[in-house]
Design a protein around this motif. Structure first.
Motif, PDB file in Angstrom:
ATOM      1  N   LYS A 166       0.842  -1.185   0.000  1.00 51.16           N
ATOM      2  CA  LYS A 166       0.000   0.000   0.000  1.00 51.16           C
ATOM      3  C   LYS A 166       0.882   1.242   0.000  1.00 51.16           C
ATOM      4  N   GLY A 167       0.989   1.849  -1.138  1.00 49.71           N
ATOM      5  CA  GLY A 167       1.891   2.987  -1.284  1.00 49.71           C
ATOM      6  C   GLY A 167       1.285   4.301  -0.850  1.00 49.71           C
ATOM      7  N   GLU A 168      -0.009   4.287  -0.527  1.00 45.03           N
ATOM      8  CA  GLU A 168      -0.699   5.555  -0.233  1.00 45.03           C
ATOM      9  C   GLU A 168      -0.039   6.328   0.908  1.00 45.03           C
ATOM     10  N   LYS A 169       0.461   5.605   1.911  1.00 46.67           N
ATOM     11  CA  LYS A 169       1.054   6.321   3.048  1.00 46.67           C
ATOM     12  C   LYS A 169       2.346   7.025   2.657  1.00 46.67           C
ATOM     13  N   TYR A 170       2.878   6.687   1.470  1.00 46.38           N
ATOM     14  CA  TYR A 170       4.077   7.376   0.985  1.00 46.38           C
ATOM     15  C   TYR A 170       3.751   8.258  -0.213  1.00 46.38           C
ATOM     16  N   GLY A 171       2.493   8.561  -0.369  1.00 45.62           N
ATOM     17  CA  GLY A 171       2.096   9.414  -1.483  1.00 45.62           C
ATOM     18  C   GLY A 171       2.024   8.684  -2.811  1.00 45.62           C
ATOM     19  N   LEU A 172       2.045   7.360  -2.759  1.00 47.33           N
ATOM     20  CA  LEU A 172       2.000   6.577  -3.995  1.00 47.33           C
ATOM     21  C   LEU A 172       0.673   5.828  -4.050  1.00 47.33           C
TER      22      LEU A 172
ATOM     23  N   GLU B 104      15.356  -3.264   2.980  1.00 48.86           N
ATOM     24  CA  GLU B 104      16.748  -3.258   2.498  1.00 48.86           C
ATOM     25  C   GLU B 104      17.105  -1.816   2.139  1.00 48.86           C
ATOM     26  N   PRO B 105      17.150  -0.947   3.155  1.00 50.57           N
ATOM     27  CA  PRO B 105      17.233   0.494   2.889  1.00 50.57           C
ATOM     28  C   PRO B 105      18.499   0.929   2.153  1.00 50.57           C
ATOM     29  N   VAL B 106      19.623   0.300   2.432  1.00 50.36           N
ATOM     30  CA  VAL B 106      20.862   0.765   1.791  1.00 50.36           C
ATOM     31  C   VAL B 106      20.812   0.502   0.295  1.00 50.36           C
ATOM     32  N   ALA B 107      20.466  -0.719  -0.073  1.00 50.77           N
ATOM     33  CA  ALA B 107      20.395  -1.066  -1.498  1.00 50.77           C
ATOM     34  C   ALA B 107      19.386  -0.176  -2.210  1.00 50.77           C
ATOM     35  N   ALA B 108      18.251   0.059  -1.566  1.00 48.83           N
ATOM     36  CA  ALA B 108      17.220   0.876  -2.208  1.00 48.83           C
ATOM     37  C   ALA B 108      17.685   2.311  -2.381  1.00 48.83           C
ATOM     38  N   SER B 109      18.372   2.838  -1.370  1.00 49.17           N
ATOM     39  CA  SER B 109      18.766   4.244  -1.454  1.00 49.17           C
ATOM     40  C   SER B 109      19.890   4.453  -2.475  1.00 49.17           C
ATOM     41  N   ARG B 110      20.610   3.396  -2.783  1.00 49.91           N
ATOM     42  CA  ARG B 110      21.680   3.528  -3.778  1.00 49.91           C
ATOM     43  C   ARG B 110      21.171   3.256  -5.196  1.00 49.91           C
ATOM     44  N   THR B 111      19.894   3.023  -5.306  1.00 47.89           N
ATOM     45  CA  THR B 111      19.327   2.715  -6.613  1.00 47.89           C
ATOM     46  C   THR B 111      18.645   3.949  -7.194  1.00 47.89           C
ATOM     47  N   GLU B 112      18.955   4.241  -8.440  1.00 48.46           N
ATOM     48  CA  GLU B 112      18.351   5.389  -9.112  1.00 48.46           C
ATOM     49  C   GLU B 112      17.602   4.898 -10.332  1.00 48.46           C
ATOM     50  N   HIS B 113      16.481   5.494 -10.587  1.00 52.03           N
ATOM     51  CA  HIS B 113      15.711   5.140 -11.774  1.00 52.03           C
ATOM     52  C   HIS B 113      15.734   6.325 -12.732  1.00 52.03           C
ATOM     53  N   ILE B 114      16.278   6.106 -13.901  1.00 52.53           N
ATOM     54  CA  ILE B 114      16.305   7.153 -14.924  1.00 52.53           C
ATOM     55  C   ILE B 114      15.317   6.770 -16.006  1.00 52.53           C
ATOM     56  N   THR B 115      14.425   7.692 -16.341  1.00 54.85           N
ATOM     57  CA  THR B 115      13.428   7.347 -17.351  1.00 54.85           C
ATOM     58  C   THR B 115      13.572   8.245 -18.574  1.00 54.85           C
ATOM     59  N   HIS B 116      13.194   7.691 -19.691  1.00 53.40           N
ATOM     60  CA  HIS B 116      13.215   8.465 -20.922  1.00 53.40           C
ATOM     61  C   HIS B 116      11.865   8.337 -21.601  1.00 53.40           C
TER      62      HIS B 116
ATOM     63  N   ALA C  73      11.732   3.254 -19.911  1.00 52.99           N
ATOM     64  CA  ALA C  73      10.820   4.274 -20.419  1.00 52.99           C
ATOM     65  C   ALA C  73      10.035   4.855 -19.242  1.00 52.99           C
ATOM     66  N   ASN C  74       9.536   6.069 -19.400  1.00 55.34           N
ATOM     67  CA  ASN C  74       8.900   6.741 -18.258  1.00 55.34           C
ATOM     68  C   ASN C  74       7.529   6.190 -17.869  1.00 55.34           C
ATOM     69  N   GLU C  75       6.980   5.295 -18.690  1.00 52.18           N
ATOM     70  CA  GLU C  75       5.710   4.686 -18.297  1.00 52.18           C
ATOM     71  C   GLU C  75       5.890   3.806 -17.053  1.00 52.18           C
ATOM     72  N   GLN C  76       7.146   3.463 -16.737  1.00 52.75           N
ATOM     73  CA  GLN C  76       7.384   2.610 -15.574  1.00 52.75           C
ATOM     74  C   GLN C  76       7.737   3.410 -14.330  1.00 52.75           C
ATOM     75  N   ASP C  77       7.681   4.697 -14.444  1.00 50.92           N
ATOM     76  CA  ASP C  77       8.132   5.571 -13.376  1.00 50.92           C
ATOM     77  C   ASP C  77       7.418   5.329 -12.044  1.00 50.92           C
ATOM     78  N   GLN C  78       6.112   5.362 -12.104  1.00 51.63           N
ATOM     79  CA  GLN C  78       5.327   5.269 -10.861  1.00 51.63           C
ATOM     80  C   GLN C  78       5.421   3.872 -10.248  1.00 51.63           C
ATOM     81  N   TYR C  79       5.371   2.900 -11.140  1.00 51.68           N
ATOM     82  CA  TYR C  79       5.468   1.528 -10.665  1.00 51.68           C
ATOM     83  C   TYR C  79       6.798   1.313  -9.943  1.00 51.68           C
ATOM     84  N   MET C  80       7.878   1.874 -10.540  1.00 50.67           N
ATOM     85  CA  MET C  80       9.205   1.681  -9.953  1.00 50.67           C
ATOM     86  C   MET C  80       9.289   2.358  -8.588  1.00 50.67           C
ATOM     87  N   GLN C  81       8.656   3.496  -8.469  1.00 49.37           N
ATOM     88  CA  GLN C  81       8.663   4.192  -7.176  1.00 49.37           C
ATOM     89  C   GLN C  81       8.042   3.333  -6.090  1.00 49.37           C
ATOM     90  N   VAL C  82       6.937   2.673  -6.442  1.00 46.16           N
ATOM     91  CA  VAL C  82       6.275   1.823  -5.452  1.00 46.16           C
ATOM     92  C   VAL C  82       7.177   0.656  -5.085  1.00 46.16           C
TER      93      VAL C  82
END
Length: 574
Positions: A311-317, A374-386, A356-365
């Motif tokens: 449930k992503g709602e509590k994080y604005g998702l 797994e906070p360290v691995a997650a925080s070191r991960t960046e999602h770049i969309t085009h 592609a940017n259609e995956q942006d929101q899904y990736m955020q969740v």
RNA sequence: GCCCUGGUAGCUCAGCUGGAUAGAGCAGAGGACUUCUAAGCCUAAGGUCGCUGGUUCGAAUCCAGCCCGGGGCACCA
């Protein structure tokens, strides 16, 4: 040089006005100088003094101190400080920028990229891109995302980091179920030996056609849909039981292999760097499934309507399904497995995912849920969309229908435009045209691809830059020797020299922001600057031949290095 | 409806961590040239930076609202 001047300005601000400031030197219009700063304008409010007066105070302080470096410091406009370097210093700077012996030795940027968290070893950076799915055709979007990923990986490598190129692909999942169902239909049952009848060259297209059939059947035929759902489950089971022998499994493994060979051929054709590792979904799915179930008990995930969701709602998702009500993992659970596999195998300092940017929101969740355990691995991960590639004229080419524009269609369109231009460009030039056209626009938005414009030899195109490079090489080939450097410059020479010294700053910026289009813009401006110089200044046979040849050589090397950083070949002649 | 994106010259795009006359290319107009690859060079023309407010000495750039396009919002990826 830039850093040295910035330090001098900071010091002067401290000494004269007892203030701290974030000084960032910029490259002003040439008429003003070589470097500029607006620090006086920024300080004006804080110090309640007129900006020009502050600028004068700073200039007076620095002029003496920087006498060896700067020929003058001027104040212009509302209070800009402009620095003009001595010619000899500019020449020295140029020698540091361009090293004909080993272009790749140029260093770069951000410490965060260069070293690990403790600053000890080179940073390990994972770059995950391209990500085609076996059993599905390569479309224009794959071409684009592959080129973007390839060049971003090159940029990160340039910073000194150790790059691992990863290719994630969906060799399990509903799309595979659809295709496998259609394959079995086509073969008239589970007869793997019949696959041998399909000629090797036809296999990618044949698989593509089956995929379209399966997709259509899934959407339009309820019976087929049910059968496809069963087929999908059987594919998962086949992996779970490590089945390579049953007829169904033989069909699966054979066709999967066809797909991977097709991908390899494609990458070779594009002349992009090979991948270090393929991470098929089947390899990461069990870990994903297991992890989601474990975290379900710990309360990260929840059960809802028979499915396991976050449930992503509590994080604005928003809420997304990780395990569906049939007990099968969705893309989300696979993403969990993927990230954890990367983390387990590489302990990366930074992990970049390009999609592609259609995956942006899904990736955020997905990332948000992983961050919970797994906070360290997650925080070191960046999602770049085009964005999406569109053909000039507004034709869309993304969906999973049969009417998509394939990756090869793009190459073919460029080739055809090249023939129609009457110049019959080489394959190297065709690739340059496509790559440059797609990379010159800022990553993020959609890209409109115009084959004719991309292959055109005039204007801001890949072929133009290749030609610009070849022209410079041809001048050098006519010369006996190339001089060392210049102590003084004539105005035309100076302009070109100055432009050349901007190269490192541009690369640094491109690497720091992961924005290759800065390099494209710069290279084009550089070529214009050179063409203008060349038009007005004789090189061979001139009294200043040696000084000018130095510039030509530096220019050619810079163009070549920049183009190669973009994955574009720079032939010596055309 | 909510979230993410984008809206700059006729077309395709830079510029966006605020600053000096908003820049390119293409298309269209004009020019120079007996010369090192003219695929080039030079000149002019072309702009309410989606709209309205706000912050600021200063806004294409930051903030708010609105309009328009693209994408995403529960068992596809």
């Amino acid at each position: 040089m830039k850093q040295q001047l910035e330090q001098a300005v900071r010091a002067a601000v401290r000494d004269v006005y007892a203030a701290d400031s974030d000084v960032e030197l910029t490259r002003p219009d040439e008429q003003f100088g070589d470097y500029a700063t607006n620090v006086a304008l920024q300080l004006a409010g804080r110090l309640s003094l007129p900006p020009r007066q502050i600028a004068e105070g700073l200039a007076g302080q620095m002029l003496e101190q920087l006498a060896d470096v700067v020929q003058d410091i001027t104040i212009a406009g509302p209070g800009f400080l402009n620095f003009r370097l001595h010619d000899a210093v500019l020449g020295q700077q140029l020698r540091q920028t361009v090293r004909p012996d080993g272009a790749a030795s140029r260093r770069s940027v951000a410490a965060a990229d260069r070293t690990d968290q403790n600053g000890v070893r080179p940073a390990k950076v994972l770059v995950d891109y391209s990500d085609p799915n076996p059993f599905k055709p390569l479309h224009a979007g794959h071409l684009y995302t592959t080129l973007v990923g390839d060049v971003l990986a090159r940029l990160i490598e340039r910073s000194g980091a150790e790059v691992v190129r990863l290719n994630y692909g969906g060799d399990v999942g509903l799309h595979v179920g659809r295709c496998m169902w259609a394959i079995v239909q086509y073969l008239g049952g589970e007869h793997p030996n019949k696959l041998h009848d399909i000629p090797e060259g036809d296999r990618p297209a044949w698989l593509g056609a089956r995929y379209v059939e399966g997709t259509t059947a899934y959407e339009e035929d309820e019976t087929a849909k049910q059968e496809i759902i069963v087929t999908n489950k059987r594919v998962y089971e086949l992996h779970a039981t490590n089945d390579h022998d049953s007829p169904f499994a033989q069909i699966y493994w054979t066709c999967r292999d066809w797909s991977y060979r097709y991908f390899d051929t494609f990458y070779e054709q594009l002349e992009v760097r090979p991948f270090d590792r393929y991470m098929p979904e089947s390899e990461v799915t069990p870990l994903g499934l297991q992890t989601v179930r474990e975290q379900l008990e710990k309360g990260v995930y929840e059960e809802s309507e028979g499915a396991v969701v976050f449930k992503g709602e509590k994080y604005g998702l928003h809420t997304r399904v990780f395990i569906n009500s049939a007990g099968l993992p969705t893309y989300e659970a696979k993403e969990v497995g993927l990230l954890l596999t990367k983390w387990r195998d590489y302990q990366f300092d930074r992990s970049i995912i390009i999609t592609a940017n259609e995956q942006d929101q899904y990736m955020q969740v997905a990332l948000n849920s992983i961050e919970q355990f797994e906070p360290v691995a997650a925080s070191r991960t960046e999602h770049i969309t085009h964005g999406v590639v569109k053909l000039q004229g507004g034709v869309k080419m993304s969906s999973r229908r049969g009417n998509i524009v394939s990756a090869l269609d793009i190459i073919q369109a460029a080739r055809q435009a090249g023939q129609e231009s009457g110049l019959n460009p080489s394959e190297q030039t065709i690739l340059a045209a496509i790559k440059y056209a797609l990379l010159k626009v800022r990553i993020g938005g959609d890209v409109v691809y115009d084959p004719k414009e991309s292959i055109a030899l005039e204007g801001n195109s890949g072929p133009y830059l290749q030609y610009a490079h070849a022209r410079a090489r041809s001048i050098l080939a006519k010369a006996q020797t190339v001089g060392l450097h210049a102590e003084t410059y004539e105005p035309g020479e100076r302009s070109l020299a100055r432009k050349l010294t901007e190269y490192d700053e541009v690369i640094d910026k491109a690497v720091a922001e992961l924005m290759p289009h800065y390099i494209c813009t710069y290279l084009y401006e550089l070529a214009q600057s050179f063409n203008s110089f060349y038009e007005h200044n004789r090189v061979i046979g001139s009294e200043r031949e040696q000084q000018r040849l130095t510039l030509v050589a530096a220019y050619a090397d810079t163009l070549k290095d920049g183009l190669e950083l973009l994955g574009i070949a720079a032939p010596d002649s055309m």
